[in-house]
Enzyme design. Structure first.
Site, mmCIF file in Angstrom:
data_model
loop_
_atom_site.group_PDB
_atom_site.id
_atom_site.type_symbol
_atom_site.label_atom_id
_atom_site.label_comp_id
_atom_site.label_asym_id
_atom_site.label_seq_id
_atom_site.Cartn_x
_atom_site.Cartn_y
_atom_site.Cartn_z
ATOM 1 N N CYS A 124 -3.248 1.165 9.574
ATOM 2 C CA CYS A 124 -4.257 0.203 9.123
ATOM 3 C C CYS A 124 -5.344 -0.038 10.158
ATOM 4 O O CYS A 124 -6.480 -0.382 9.828
ATOM 5 C CB CYS A 124 -3.626 -1.147 8.804
ATOM 6 S SG CYS A 124 -2.151 -1.099 7.786
ATOM 7 N N HIS A 147 0.843 -1.191 0.000
ATOM 8 C CA HIS A 147 0.000 0.000 0.000
ATOM 9 C C HIS A 147 0.880 1.244 0.000
ATOM 10 O O HIS A 147 2.030 1.204 0.453
ATOM 11 C CB HIS A 147 -0.874 0.047 1.261
ATOM 12 C CG HIS A 147 -2.052 -0.875 1.243
ATOM 13 N ND1 HIS A 147 -2.455 -1.587 2.359
ATOM 14 C CD2 HIS A 147 -2.928 -1.202 0.269
ATOM 15 C CE1 HIS A 147 -3.529 -2.301 2.069
ATOM 16 N NE2 HIS A 147 -3.833 -2.088 0.800
#
Length: 255
Positions: free
Chosen positions: A250, A163
């Site tokens: 996250c 990511h």
């Protein structure tokens, strides 16, 4: 300043989360303690934390950041690129939580895929990583929605990391943690870049919360650089989440 945070308690199936790491499976009880410490750190920084219940059918569902983008104007429910995570974005308790705070809620539609671990907010501008999880159609939809509400965005192709925020963390005041492929990316030349050594690459995923930076435990060089800018630092151990490709950002939605 952030006022609110949404988190989800890790499920007993967290050991089955998606992973590219070769570090073994996370221990559920240790992951639970680490999550409790994470929530405690956030609470110390003056935010109200909404805690959602675990979902055993979704081992990765503690990573709530990926299923929504929370901005100053609108919340956008994503469509995760990982097939095993796609229905996480449809969980009713997440939508209900967002509806408590937002009048405007939008949704990413097929064929777009977006995971918000690929999205870095810098003021009213959003960098959107094009990755195995976030495609061009998803980025285009995201940018169109942002522009609808007076915000802006741009796509950033990724080559090496899972990511975007695996390798980048904006800690406000024009300060940007950068690692790997982003060190020489001209898109970020206007920032004050704190370059992260390869041996501490995981620690690049930090979060700024109301003037303090939360740093994963065990990354002293990163901590020293951040403290050198005058930020107070809180350490939180996320070693169990590292085993399933997760980090500090996250585990929460911050807005």
């Amino acid at each position: 300043m952030f006022k609110n945070v949404i988190v989800r308690v890790p499920s007993q199936t967290v050991s089955e989360g998606i992973t590219s790491a070769n570090e073994g499976k996370p221990d559920y009880r240790k992951a639970l303690v680490q999550h409790e410490n994470y929530v405690s750190a956030l609470t110390k920084l003056g935010v109200d934390v909404t805690v959602l219940a675990p979902h055993d059918e979704f081992p990765d569902s503690c990573f709530v950041e990926d299923v929504a983008l929370c901005t100053s104007k609108v919340a956008i429910i994503t469509r995760p690129g990982a097939l095993t995570r796609r229905k996480e974005a449809e969980l009713p308790d997440m939508k209900e939580a967002l509806e408590k705070f937002y009048q405007n809620i939008e949704t990413i539609k097929e064929p777009g895929t977006v995971e918000s671990g690929d999205i870095m907010m810098v003021g009213d501008h959003f960098y959107i990583g094009l990755s195995a999880r976030t495609n061009q159609a998803g980025a285009d939809q995201m940018i169109a929605i942002l522009e609808k509400y007076g915000l802006s965005g741009e796509a950033v192709p990724l080559k090496e990391v899972l990511h975007l925020k695996t390798g980048l963390s904006y800690i406000e005041n024009n300060n940007l943690l950068v690692s790997g492929e982003f060190k020489n990316d001209p898109r970020f030349d206007t920032f004050n870049k704190l370059e992260i050594d390869p041996d501490e690459a995981y620690g690049a995923n930090c979060i700024w919360v109301n003037g303090t930076v939360i740093v994963a435990s065990g990354y002293p060089k990163i901590q020293k650089k951040i403290e050198g800018l005058g930020y107070p630092v809180l350490n939180v151990d996320t070693s169990e989440y590292r085993k399933i490709d997760g980090g500090l950002s996250c585990l929460s939605l911050r807005f």
